[in-house]
Design a protein around this motif. Sequence first.
Motif, PDB file in Angstrom:
ATOM      1  N   ASP A 197       0.834  -1.209   0.000  1.00 44.50           N
ATOM      2  CA  ASP A 197       0.000   0.000   0.000  1.00 44.50           C
ATOM      3  C   ASP A 197       0.870   1.260   0.000  1.00 44.50           C
ATOM      4  OD1 ASP A 197       0.906  -0.829   2.441  1.00 44.50           O
ATOM      5  OD2 ASP A 197      -0.917  -0.358   3.556  1.00 44.50           O
ATOM      6  N   LEU A 200       3.013   1.529  -3.226  1.00 45.63           N
ATOM      7  CA  LEU A 200       2.264   1.989  -4.397  1.00 45.63           C
ATOM      8  C   LEU A 200       1.925   3.478  -4.294  1.00 45.63           C
ATOM      9  CD1 LEU A 200      -0.093  -1.071  -5.002  1.00 45.63           C
ATOM     10  CD2 LEU A 200       1.728  -0.253  -6.509  1.00 45.63           C
ATOM     11  N   ALA A 201       1.749   3.944  -3.071  1.00 41.49           N
ATOM     12  CA  ALA A 201       1.462   5.365  -2.881  1.00 41.49           C
ATOM     13  C   ALA A 201       2.676   6.213  -3.250  1.00 41.49           C
ATOM     14  CB  ALA A 201       1.057   5.626  -1.434  1.00 41.49           C
ATOM     15  N   ALA A 220       1.503   3.150 -10.891  1.00 43.55           N
ATOM     16  CA  ALA A 220       1.200   2.739  -9.520  1.00 43.55           C
ATOM     17  C   ALA A 220      -0.247   3.017  -9.102  1.00 43.55           C
ATOM     18  CB  ALA A 220       2.194   3.388  -8.559  1.00 43.55           C
ATOM     19  N   PRO A 221      -0.804   4.208  -9.432  1.00 37.39           N
ATOM     20  CA  PRO A 221      -2.193   4.460  -9.008  1.00 37.39           C
ATOM     21  C   PRO A 221      -3.172   3.442  -9.592  1.00 37.39           C
ATOM     22  CG  PRO A 221      -1.130   6.482  -9.745  1.00 37.39           C
ATOM     23  CD  PRO A 221      -0.220   5.374 -10.108  1.00 37.39           C
ATOM     24  N   ARG A 224      -2.934   0.231  -7.785  1.00 40.49           N
ATOM     25  CA  ARG A 224      -3.459   0.414  -6.439  1.00 40.49           C
ATOM     26  C   ARG A 224      -4.963   0.175  -6.390  1.00 40.49           C
ATOM     27  NH1 ARG A 224      -2.510   5.877  -3.138  1.00 40.49           N
ATOM     28  NH2 ARG A 224      -2.576   4.939  -1.081  1.00 40.49           N
ATOM     29  N   ASN A 225      -5.610   0.473  -7.520  1.00 36.50           N
ATOM     30  CA  ASN A 225      -7.059   0.301  -7.569  1.00 36.50           C
ATOM     31  C   ASN A 225      -7.460  -1.022  -8.214  1.00 36.50           C
ATOM     32  OD1 ASN A 225      -7.465   2.833  -6.406  1.00 36.50           O
ATOM     33  ND2 ASN A 225      -7.128   3.817  -8.394  1.00 36.50           N
ATOM     34  N   ARG A 230      -5.153  -5.786  -5.145  1.00 44.31           N
ATOM     35  CA  ARG A 230      -5.594  -5.538  -3.766  1.00 44.31           C
ATOM     36  C   ARG A 230      -5.710  -6.848  -2.998  1.00 44.31           C
ATOM     37  NH1 ARG A 230      -6.819  -0.422  -2.851  1.00 44.31           N
ATOM     38  NH2 ARG A 230      -7.441  -0.990  -0.744  1.00 44.31           N
TER      39      ARG A 230
END
Lengths: 242, 293
Positions: A197, A200-201, A220-221, A224-225, A230
């Motif tokens: 998490d 990736l941020a 990365a964003p 992340r989604n 996830r």
Amino acid sequence: MLRIEGLKSGYGKSEVLHGVSMSINAGQVVTIIGANGAGKSTLVNTLSKLLPIMSGRIEFDGRDITALSASDVVDLGIIQVPEGRKLFGPLTVDENLTLGSYRVRHAPKAELTDRRKFVLDLFPRLAERATQRAATLSGGEQQMVALGRALMAGPRLLLLDELTLGLAPIVIDEMFETLERLKREGLTMLLVEQRADAALALADHAYVMATGDVVAEGPAPDLRNDERVRKAYLGESDITSD
Amino acid sequence: MQTFGILILSGLTNGSVYALVGLSLAMTYGASRVINFAQGEFVMLGALSTVLFVTTFSLPMVVGIPMVLIVCATVGFLVERLAYRPLVRRGSQPLTIMIGTLACASIMTGTALLIWGPNQLFVPNAFSLEGVTIAGITSTPQQLAIIATFAFLMALIWFMLYRTTFGLTIRAVGIDPAVATLMGIRAETIIAFSFVFSAIVGGLTGGLVGPLLGGHVSMGIMLTIKGFMAVILGGMGSPFAAAAGGIAIGLLEATVAFYGNSFYAEPIIFGLILMMLIIRPTGLLGEWEANRK
Ligand SMILES: Nc1ncnc2c1ncn2[C@@H]1O[C@H](COP(=O)(O)OP(=O)(O)OP(=O)(O)O)[C@@H](O)[C@H]1O
Ligand SMILES: [Mg+2]
């Protein structure tokens, strides 16, 4: 800056990486996430030339570096913070930092002083611990030495293998703040992380690895989604099993 | 008082020889984590090649001794390149590598036998063997040169290891060669240096002690054992612990030989060392060195 094409490597006769390709642009932070045993450390150690390359190609600044030795790669500025810190335990913090600057040992003294100042400014605690043997530091402090030691080399590309492993949550946050700062200063980083998490941020681009292959990649964003990602990094299910 | 002085002097002389072997064993061990069982053979090679260059070829000492050191350095380089390095690259355990160095010792003794034959040879002396009496104690310049060389080399090694960046890299390679490589240090080159350096120290020791012991092809193994004992007795912590162990053995030997009989000096010394190690398993200075800084 770095281009990897069809990289195969492993231990002895057993192939662990089955043809990994990825690339990192200058100034970018790229993260690799993946389950235990996915081959992340194997990849990092192959890039550092601690493991032999079975096939494939590594390019750095457009130059083929596939055949270079481990110390040649360091000379080019590809510096690794190894998994498990790997400090020189019987040596002092100061000596560890000096060893980190081995690559730039012929640089002007002022430059070395500046670099040390930069590291000690990043981790003021290391200044207090300068003459203490590295093995006697706390886990968090040891990780500061590991990162500080790598920064002493004046890295052009920093390979970070599980920087936050086994650290307390608050220390992990501090580490990520430090990485954030290094990113702002324009340092190119390849970040292998369990804390997907946070990784990736921080990252611009991400790769997901499983059993020696890249199974997903993207900005990365986006990752992340991504539902599958996830699930995988939260440990709810294995990315390869669906 | 005078006997005491003589005893100390002869103990210091032999002790310096053991300490020099111990120092070089510890130096190689420090970088490679392997005891080089061929170390004593470099003393033999030093003594006998002094015979070759100075007696056989009639070269003056100032030319002969550097030649001796070049020969020893070359052989030290070969031991690293042909035994140590291939074994390490194949992932051999330290024990296997040590057997490899033992094989090198054997090969060196055999080769020396072919060149110099089985007889004890007179080794020409660089310094006078005439006794000089200072404060009632008689010694020879050759003896004093051995002690001085030991003191000088110990200081040199201390400075190199603890006061230079190069020394720091040697210590780093000893701790973890792979991580040292991640710093850009050429670990294999550092290890090769430690072998060559130790070989040179061995050669110098041989050139100096040869005139006192006599040159013989099988003199190496005894010195390796004494040097190894010095390392164990002093503690594996540092070259200085090994040097202290060597001096201790020399003094002990002289005392036992003086008050008893040199014939059974050896078993008594080994017995005492065994007892000491049972009391202090890490050696005389082992623990102290580990807690240094
Ligand atoms: N020294 C070794 N010898 C043989 N196989 C190894 C060795 N190290 C790792 N492997 C194997 O290589 C594979 C990948 O391991 P690697 O350490 O690269 O995984 P990783 O992604 O870094 O995992 P982790 O998240 O646990 O650090 C594993 O199957 C492992 O068993
Ligand atoms: Mg790993």
